[in-house]
Write a protein that holds these residues in place. Structure first.
Motif, PDB file in Angstrom:
ATOM      1  N   GLY A 191     -36.393 -36.641  64.684  1.00  0.00           N
ATOM      2  CA  GLY A 191     -35.277 -36.729  65.609  1.00  0.00           C
ATOM      3  C   GLY A 191     -35.672 -36.212  66.966  1.00  0.00           C
ATOM      4  O   GLY A 191     -36.819 -35.803  67.192  1.00  0.00           O
ATOM      5  N   GLY A 192     -34.727 -36.245  67.898  1.00  0.00           N
ATOM      6  CA  GLY A 192     -35.000 -35.812  69.256  1.00  0.00           C
ATOM      7  C   GLY A 192     -33.945 -34.856  69.772  1.00  0.00           C
ATOM      8  O   GLY A 192     -32.759 -34.991  69.417  1.00  0.00           O
ATOM      9  N   TYR A 193     -34.374 -33.891  70.588  1.00  0.00           N
ATOM     10  CA  TYR A 193     -33.484 -32.876  71.130  1.00  0.00           C
ATOM     11  C   TYR A 193     -33.822 -32.650  72.607  1.00  0.00           C
ATOM     12  O   TYR A 193     -34.927 -32.213  72.929  1.00  0.00           O
ATOM     13  CB  TYR A 193     -33.636 -31.557  70.367  1.00  0.00           C
ATOM     14  N   ILE A 194     -32.879 -32.955  73.469  1.00  0.00           N
ATOM     15  CA  ILE A 194     -33.025 -32.715  74.907  1.00  0.00           C
ATOM     16  C   ILE A 194     -31.824 -31.902  75.360  1.00  0.00           C
ATOM     17  O   ILE A 194     -30.685 -32.246  75.047  1.00  0.00           O
ATOM     18  CB  ILE A 194     -33.074 -34.044  75.702  1.00  0.00           C
ATOM     19  N   ASN A 195     -32.087 -30.836  76.108  1.00  0.00           N
ATOM     20  CA  ASN A 195     -31.000 -30.015  76.639  1.00  0.00           C
ATOM     21  C   ASN A 195     -31.382 -29.546  78.033  1.00  0.00           C
ATOM     22  O   ASN A 195     -31.807 -28.403  78.228  1.00  0.00           O
ATOM     23  CB  ASN A 195     -30.712 -28.830  75.720  1.00  0.00           C
ATOM     24  N   LEU A 196     -31.250 -30.442  79.011  1.00  0.00           N
ATOM     25  CA  LEU A 196     -31.563 -30.101  80.394  1.00  0.00           C
ATOM     26  C   LEU A 196     -30.399 -29.308  80.975  1.00  0.00           C
ATOM     27  O   LEU A 196     -29.283 -29.815  81.086  1.00  0.00           O
ATOM     28  CB  LEU A 196     -31.815 -31.375  81.206  1.00  0.00           C
ATOM     29  N   LEU A 197     -30.669 -28.079  81.328  1.00  0.00           N
ATOM     30  CA  LEU A 197     -29.627 -27.147  81.720  1.00  0.00           C
ATOM     31  C   LEU A 197     -29.111 -27.417  83.138  1.00  0.00           C
ATOM     32  O   LEU A 197     -29.835 -27.965  83.981  1.00  0.00           O
ATOM     33  CB  LEU A 197     -30.162 -25.716  81.650  1.00  0.00           C
ATOM     34  N   LEU A 240     -40.194 -36.794  79.138  1.00  0.00           N
ATOM     35  CA  LEU A 240     -39.012 -36.818  78.274  1.00  0.00           C
ATOM     36  C   LEU A 240     -38.605 -38.246  77.959  1.00  0.00           C
ATOM     37  O   LEU A 240     -38.248 -38.573  76.822  1.00  0.00           O
ATOM     38  CB  LEU A 240     -37.836 -36.100  78.945  1.00  0.00           C
ATOM     39  N   LEU A 241     -38.645 -39.100  78.961  1.00  0.00           N
ATOM     40  CA  LEU A 241     -38.277 -40.502  78.760  1.00  0.00           C
ATOM     41  C   LEU A 241     -39.247 -41.187  77.792  1.00  0.00           C
ATOM     42  O   LEU A 241     -38.833 -41.960  76.929  1.00  0.00           O
ATOM     43  CB  LEU A 241     -38.245 -41.236  80.096  1.00  0.00           C
ATOM     44  N   LYS A 242     -40.532 -40.883  77.926  1.00  0.00           N
ATOM     45  CA  LYS A 242     -41.527 -41.507  77.048  1.00  0.00           C
ATOM     46  C   LYS A 242     -41.437 -40.977  75.623  1.00  0.00           C
ATOM     47  O   LYS A 242     -41.638 -41.719  74.656  1.00  0.00           O
ATOM     48  CB  LYS A 242     -42.934 -41.267  77.602  1.00  0.00           C
ATOM     49  N   SER A 243     -41.148 -39.685  75.495  1.00  0.00           N
ATOM     50  CA  SER A 243     -41.105 -39.046  74.171  1.00  0.00           C
ATOM     51  C   SER A 243     -39.749 -39.167  73.498  1.00  0.00           C
ATOM     52  O   SER A 243     -39.607 -38.888  72.307  1.00  0.00           O
ATOM     53  CB  SER A 243     -41.450 -37.565  74.293  1.00  0.00           C
ATOM     54  N   ARG A 244     -38.730 -39.560  74.289  1.00  0.00           N
ATOM     55  CA  ARG A 244     -37.330 -39.556  73.829  1.00  0.00           C
ATOM     56  C   ARG A 244     -36.905 -38.168  73.352  1.00  0.00           C
ATOM     57  O   ARG A 244     -35.965 -38.023  72.577  1.00  0.00           O
ATOM     58  CB  ARG A 244     -37.086 -40.556  72.709  1.00  0.00           C
ATOM     59  N   GLY A 245     -37.616 -37.149  73.799  1.00  0.00           N
ATOM     60  CA  GLY A 245     -37.272 -35.794  73.395  1.00  0.00           C
ATOM     61  C   GLY A 245     -37.558 -35.506  71.934  1.00  0.00           C
ATOM     62  O   GLY A 245     -36.945 -34.621  71.341  1.00  0.00           O
ATOM     63  N   PHE A 246     -38.521 -36.209  71.340  1.00  0.00           N
ATOM     64  CA  PHE A 246     -38.829 -36.018  69.916  1.00  0.00           C
ATOM     65  C   PHE A 246     -39.071 -34.540  69.623  1.00  0.00           C
ATOM     66  O   PHE A 246     -39.630 -33.801  70.432  1.00  0.00           O
ATOM     67  CB  PHE A 246     -40.055 -36.841  69.521  1.00  0.00           C
ATOM     68  N   TRP A 247     -38.676 -34.136  68.439  1.00  0.00           N
ATOM     69  CA  TRP A 247     -38.769 -32.754  67.968  1.00  0.00           C
ATOM     70  C   TRP A 247     -40.144 -32.149  68.263  1.00  0.00           C
ATOM     71  O   TRP A 247     -41.159 -32.559  67.700  1.00  0.00           O
ATOM     72  CB  TRP A 247     -38.489 -32.748  66.475  1.00  0.00           C
ATOM     73  N   TYR A 248     -40.207 -31.190  69.179  1.00  0.00           N
ATOM     74  CA  TYR A 248     -41.426 -30.475  69.537  1.00  0.00           C
ATOM     75  C   TYR A 248     -42.557 -31.395  70.008  1.00  0.00           C
ATOM     76  O   TYR A 248     -43.729 -31.155  69.729  1.00  0.00           O
ATOM     77  CB  TYR A 248     -41.920 -29.625  68.362  1.00  0.00           C
ATOM     78  N   TRP A 249     -42.211 -32.443  70.745  1.00  0.00           N
ATOM     79  CA  TRP A 249     -43.258 -33.324  71.278  1.00  0.00           C
ATOM     80  C   TRP A 249     -44.230 -32.550  72.175  1.00  0.00           C
ATOM     81  O   TRP A 249     -45.393 -32.961  72.345  1.00  0.00           O
ATOM     82  CB  TRP A 249     -42.644 -34.470  72.063  1.00  0.00           C
TER      83      TRP A 249
END
Length: 214
Positions: free
Chosen positions: A81-87, A158-167
């Protein structure tokens, strides 16, 4: 044809994730733009690049969480899965004492979390007064490790990785590199699963840096 802005690219990515037959999107939140006053206030205190002004002028942070529908929990550990959290901008440029660093002599003091994708790890700007701050991967209990990119470069990754888990572990040199086990579980999952989900994924976009630990 006019190129998509960075936020248009993130919105397109989010749409593609939602339309992906093998993916569930649990969170897809794009914040309203930061105000001119918020951006101006930060600009008076820090070296803020045009890429930062452009991004926060379009969205004051965003959060995306997705997971593979089938077998999201992997047998060797980790998640598909993917996780992105840009503050938001004020959070990024706030004082992170007792969260990231302990005192003024702590070498982690210049770290300002940018993407707090999980409670125990983040990608952070290293605000050392330079004109174009670099981004580091930092996990609690480990040394900070350069990702070899600035703010704009991080968004592109981030766009290339889709924010994959610990990329990030596919790029950052680990603190203790074992030549007999050259790839972490997280990196192995990333490199194996991303091509299964995204045909446009290129391994060559994620080359490990030399050991640049601070």
């Amino acid at each position: 044809m006019k190129a998509e802005s960075i936020m248009e690219q993130f919105r397109s990515m989010l749409t593609d994730l939602k339309n992906h037959s093998d993916i569930n999107v649990n969170i897809g939140q794009v914040n309203p733009p930061a105000t001119e006053e918020e951006i101006s206030e930060i600009c008076t205190k820090f070296n803020v690049t045009p890429a930062m002004i452009d991004f926060y002028g379009q969205a004051n942070g965003l959060k995306i969480q997705w997971e593979r529908k089938k077998d999201k929990k992997l047998p060797n550990g980790g998640l598909a899965g993917g996780y992105i959290n840009l503050l938001p901008i004020k959070e990024v440029f706030s004082d992170w004492k007792n969260i990231i660093y302990l005192n003024d002599s702590d070498p982690r003091k210049p770290l300002h979390p940018l993407d707090f994708f999980i409670e125990e790890a983040c990608a952070a700007l290293y605000l050392d007064g330079s004109d174009n701050s670099q981004v580091y991967y930092y996990a609690y209990g480990e040394k900070m490790s350069s990702l070899g990119v600035d703010f704009e470069g991080y968004l592109k990754m981030l766009l290339k990785s889709r924010g994959f888990w610990y990329w990030h572990k596919a790029i950052a040199q680990p603190e203790y590199f074992n030549p007999y086990v050259p790839m972490s579980v997280e990196e192995k999952n990333f490199r194996e699963i991303m091509p299964q989900l995204f045909p446009d994924f290129r391994q060559s976009d994620f080359q490990r840096l030399n050991d640049n630990n601070v």
